[in-house]
Write a protein that holds these residues in place. Structure first.
Motif, PDB file in Angstrom:
ATOM      1  N   VAL A  47      20.347 -30.937 -15.772  1.00  0.00           N
ATOM      2  CA  VAL A  47      19.735 -30.047 -16.764  1.00  0.00           C
ATOM      3  C   VAL A  47      20.807 -29.274 -17.526  1.00  0.00           C
ATOM      4  O   VAL A  47      21.692 -28.674 -16.923  1.00  0.00           O
ATOM      5  N   MET A  48      20.711 -29.291 -18.857  1.00  0.00           N
ATOM      6  CA  MET A  48      21.557 -28.460 -19.718  1.00  0.00           C
ATOM      7  C   MET A  48      20.659 -27.370 -20.288  1.00  0.00           C
ATOM      8  O   MET A  48      19.689 -27.660 -20.973  1.00  0.00           O
ATOM      9  N   ASP A  49      20.976 -26.119 -20.004  1.00  0.00           N
ATOM     10  CA  ASP A  49      20.200 -24.973 -20.472  1.00  0.00           C
ATOM     11  C   ASP A  49      20.956 -24.316 -21.627  1.00  0.00           C
ATOM     12  O   ASP A  49      22.012 -23.725 -21.426  1.00  0.00           O
ATOM     13  N   VAL A  50      20.418 -24.431 -22.839  1.00  0.00           N
ATOM     14  CA  VAL A  50      21.033 -23.819 -24.020  1.00  0.00           C
ATOM     15  C   VAL A  50      20.681 -22.334 -23.987  1.00  0.00           C
ATOM     16  O   VAL A  50      19.519 -21.963 -24.063  1.00  0.00           O
ATOM     17  N   VAL A  51      21.705 -21.480 -23.857  1.00  0.00           N
ATOM     18  CA  VAL A  51      21.447 -20.058 -23.666  1.00  0.00           C
ATOM     19  C   VAL A  51      21.783 -19.187 -24.871  1.00  0.00           C
ATOM     20  O   VAL A  51      21.289 -18.070 -24.969  1.00  0.00           O
ATOM     21  N   HIS A  52      22.615 -19.668 -25.787  1.00  0.00           N
ATOM     22  CA  HIS A  52      22.999 -18.805 -26.905  1.00  0.00           C
ATOM     23  C   HIS A  52      23.565 -19.636 -28.052  1.00  0.00           C
ATOM     24  O   HIS A  52      24.330 -20.560 -27.833  1.00  0.00           O
ATOM     25  N   THR A  53      23.165 -19.300 -29.260  1.00  0.00           N
ATOM     26  CA  THR A  53      23.784 -19.867 -30.457  1.00  0.00           C
ATOM     27  C   THR A  53      24.182 -18.703 -31.359  1.00  0.00           C
ATOM     28  O   THR A  53      23.521 -17.670 -31.364  1.00  0.00           O
ATOM     29  N   TYR A  54      25.257 -18.900 -32.094  1.00  0.00           N
ATOM     30  CA  TYR A  54      25.693 -17.866 -33.030  1.00  0.00           C
ATOM     31  C   TYR A  54      26.364 -18.514 -34.230  1.00  0.00           C
ATOM     32  O   TYR A  54      27.221 -19.394 -34.076  1.00  0.00           O
ATOM     33  N   VAL A  55      25.974 -18.068 -35.410  1.00  0.00           N
ATOM     34  CA  VAL A  55      26.622 -18.454 -36.662  1.00  0.00           C
ATOM     35  C   VAL A  55      26.860 -17.155 -37.427  1.00  0.00           C
ATOM     36  O   VAL A  55      25.918 -16.400 -37.667  1.00  0.00           O
ATOM     37  N   PRO A  56      28.115 -16.851 -37.787  1.00  0.00           N
ATOM     38  CA  PRO A  56      28.372 -15.610 -38.519  1.00  0.00           C
ATOM     39  C   PRO A  56      27.655 -15.610 -39.864  1.00  0.00           C
ATOM     40  O   PRO A  56      27.422 -16.660 -40.462  1.00  0.00           O
ATOM     41  N   ARG A  57      27.304 -14.429 -40.314  1.00  0.00           N
ATOM     42  CA  ARG A  57      26.579 -14.265 -41.572  1.00  0.00           C
ATOM     43  C   ARG A  57      27.228 -15.036 -42.720  1.00  0.00           C
ATOM     44  O   ARG A  57      26.552 -15.630 -43.551  1.00  0.00           O
ATOM     45  N   SER A  58      28.540 -15.036 -42.762  1.00  0.00           N
ATOM     46  CA  SER A  58      29.261 -15.694 -43.859  1.00  0.00           C
ATOM     47  C   SER A  58      29.110 -17.212 -43.866  1.00  0.00           C
ATOM     48  O   SER A  58      29.410 -17.858 -44.865  1.00  0.00           O
ATOM     49  N   LYS A  59      28.622 -17.793 -42.767  1.00  0.00           N
ATOM     50  CA  LYS A  59      28.489 -19.249 -42.681  1.00  0.00           C
ATOM     51  C   LYS A  59      27.042 -19.699 -42.531  1.00  0.00           C
ATOM     52  O   LYS A  59      26.787 -20.880 -42.324  1.00  0.00           O
ATOM     53  N   ARG A  60      26.116 -18.782 -42.621  1.00  0.00           N
ATOM     54  CA  ARG A  60      24.704 -19.144 -42.458  1.00  0.00           C
ATOM     55  C   ARG A  60      24.202 -19.901 -43.682  1.00  0.00           C
ATOM     56  O   ARG A  60      24.758 -19.789 -44.760  1.00  0.00           O
ATOM     57  N   GLY A  61      23.175 -20.699 -43.470  1.00  0.00           N
ATOM     58  CA  GLY A  61      22.592 -21.471 -44.559  1.00  0.00           C
ATOM     59  C   GLY A  61      23.280 -22.798 -44.794  1.00  0.00           C
ATOM     60  O   GLY A  61      22.976 -23.495 -45.761  1.00  0.00           O
ATOM     61  N   ARG A  62      24.191 -23.179 -43.934  1.00  0.00           N
ATOM     62  CA  ARG A  62      24.924 -24.451 -44.073  1.00  0.00           C
ATOM     63  C   ARG A  62      24.494 -25.496 -43.046  1.00  0.00           C
ATOM     64  O   ARG A  62      25.084 -26.565 -42.976  1.00  0.00           O
ATOM     65  N   GLY A  63      23.521 -25.160 -42.230  1.00  0.00           N
ATOM     66  CA  GLY A  63      23.056 -26.108 -41.220  1.00  0.00           C
ATOM     67  C   GLY A  63      23.914 -26.160 -39.975  1.00  0.00           C
ATOM     68  O   GLY A  63      23.799 -27.104 -39.187  1.00  0.00           O
ATOM     69  N   LEU A  64      24.768 -25.169 -39.759  1.00  0.00           N
ATOM     70  CA  LEU A  64      25.661 -25.208 -38.600  1.00  0.00           C
ATOM     71  C   LEU A  64      24.916 -25.094 -37.276  1.00  0.00           C
ATOM     72  O   LEU A  64      25.252 -25.790 -36.316  1.00  0.00           O
ATOM     73  N   ALA A  65      23.910 -24.239 -37.194  1.00  0.00           N
ATOM     74  CA  ALA A  65      23.154 -24.107 -35.947  1.00  0.00           C
ATOM     75  C   ALA A  65      22.492 -25.441 -35.589  1.00  0.00           C
ATOM     76  O   ALA A  65      22.511 -25.857 -34.432  1.00  0.00           O
ATOM     77  N   ALA A  66      21.940 -26.109 -36.580  1.00  0.00           N
ATOM     78  CA  ALA A  66      21.316 -27.418 -36.331  1.00  0.00           C
ATOM     79  C   ALA A  66      22.348 -28.435 -35.868  1.00  0.00           C
ATOM     80  O   ALA A  66      22.082 -29.227 -34.960  1.00  0.00           O
ATOM     81  N   ARG A  67      23.532 -28.415 -36.471  1.00  0.00           N
ATOM     82  CA  ARG A  67      24.587 -29.359 -36.072  1.00  0.00           C
ATOM     83  C   ARG A  67      25.074 -29.071 -34.662  1.00  0.00           C
ATOM     84  O   ARG A  67      25.359 -29.980 -33.896  1.00  0.00           O
TER      85      ARG A  67
END
Length: 94
Positions: A47-67
């Motif tokens: 089991v892999m438990d995803v516990v936290h994601t973070y994208v700085p404000r300056s890089k949001r809207g580029r699809g980084l969290a999805a990638r």
């Protein structure tokens, strides 16, 4: 991810979109500069438990969290391992 710039005339993607780095010892996936990341834990070998994601404000809207999520899910599925997104804002798209 492969670089798409070159002979076909398309521009290369910016470095933060170009690749996601798996920092296996740290149990995280991140952009090459380390500013955007996904952290996980392994409560059991299956089991892999995803516990936290973070994208700085300056890089949001580029699809980084999805990638970042795509990279984690690809890793978890080879060999297959169930994922358990603890992070409630994480939406799983198929």
């Amino acid at each position: 991810m492969a670089n798409h710039g070159g002979a076909d005339g398309r521009e290369a993607a910016p470095p933060e979109v170009e690749s996601i780095v798996w920092m296996e010892e740290a149990r995280r996936f991140e952009t090459p500069d380390g500013e955007a990341f996904l952290e996980y834990r392994l409560p059991s070998p299956a089991v892999m438990d995803v516990v936290h994601t973070y994208v700085p404000r300056s890089k949001r809207g580029r699809g980084l969290a999805a990638r970042l999520c795509d990279a984690a899910f690809a890793c978890a599925s080879s060999p297959p391992a169930p994922t358990s997104p603890t992070r409630t804002s994480l939406a799983i798209r198929r």
